[in-house]
Each structure stands twice: as C-alpha cells, then as structure tokens.
Write a protein that holds these residues in place. Structure first.
Motif, PDB file in Angstrom:
ATOM      1  N   ILE A  13      25.020  28.205   9.398  1.00 15.74           N
ATOM      2  CA  ILE A  13      25.027  27.475   8.128  1.00 15.74           C
ATOM      3  C   ILE A  13      26.113  28.038   7.210  1.00 15.74           C
ATOM      4  N   PHE A  18      27.041  22.846  11.028  1.00  8.50           N
ATOM      5  CA  PHE A  18      25.740  22.206  10.890  1.00  8.50           C
ATOM      6  C   PHE A  18      25.263  21.545  12.184  1.00  8.50           C
ATOM      7  N   LEU A  45      18.683  23.546   6.536  1.00 10.00           N
ATOM      8  CA  LEU A  45      19.858  22.808   6.996  1.00 10.00           C
ATOM      9  C   LEU A  45      19.964  21.453   6.297  1.00 10.00           C
TER      10      LEU A  45
END
Length: 118
Positions: A13, A18, A45
């Motif tokens: 992250i 991602f 996320l």
C-alpha cells in the motif's frame, strides 16, 4: 523480521501497488474465509482507493468475524468519523486504544470479548 500478511500489505500500500495487494488479500480470504485480518486489510486498501463504503463493509465483516480483533474496531471508529483523526491500523500495535484506559474488555453471555468505553 517475519513477513506477515499485514506487513506485506502495509509495504504494498505504501508503494501504491494496490492491485498486487488486492490479490494477496484475496488469496488469504479464499484460504481462510473466517479470518478477520484479510477483511481489515481490504478495508484499508479500499480506503486508500477512495471507496469508503466498501471499506466500511470490510471493517464490519472483520469485526463480525472476530469482535476481539482490535484493528477492525479501531478502523471502523476512525473511518466512521467525518474527519478521521489518525492513521489506519494494520496490526494491534497501530491501535492507540489498545492501551487506552477509556476502554475495557467485557465478555458477553457467549464468552465473546468486546471493547467498550468506560
């Protein structure tokens, strides 16, 4: 240094990888469907991807799977506010409420622990 799912996701992250992070979390969810940690990480996320509604769903899922899992509760409280005041919690060490004297652990009739404000 151990290489836990939380540590790997924190690193991905921070690097803004991602898609790779989502794949790791998805694999963990598939292998351990009743584990709260991947849902908490997916919530983080989703927040980073500006999908607040889905993030909150994952935080609630993590909390429902394990009400004693402090990071899920902390993240729900953080991101449930109009203006979050802290950072997200990947692990219990990230949660200032863990050692906060305003909270106590109370067990219900099913012997499930819940953190409640004093």
């Amino acid at each position: 240094m151990s290489n836990t799912l939380e540590e790997r996701c924190r690193k991905l992250i921070l690097q803004r990888k991602f898609e790779q992070c989502q794949k790791e979390i998805g694999t963990a969810m598939a292998e351990n469907p009743h584990w709260a940690i991947p849902h908490n990480l997916m919530g983080i996320l989703m927040e980073k991807e500006s999908n607040h509604i889905l993030a909150m769903k994952h935080f609630r899922a993590a909390y429902a799977l394990d009400p004693t899992y402090v990071p899920a509760r902390y993240n729900m409280e953080q991101y449930g506010q109009i203006y979050p005041t802290g950072k997200c919690a990947f692990t219990e060490e990230d949660c200032p409420v863990k050692n906060d004297q305003q909270f106590e652990l109370v067990y219900d009739e099913h012997h499930v622990g819940h953190f409640v404000r004093k």
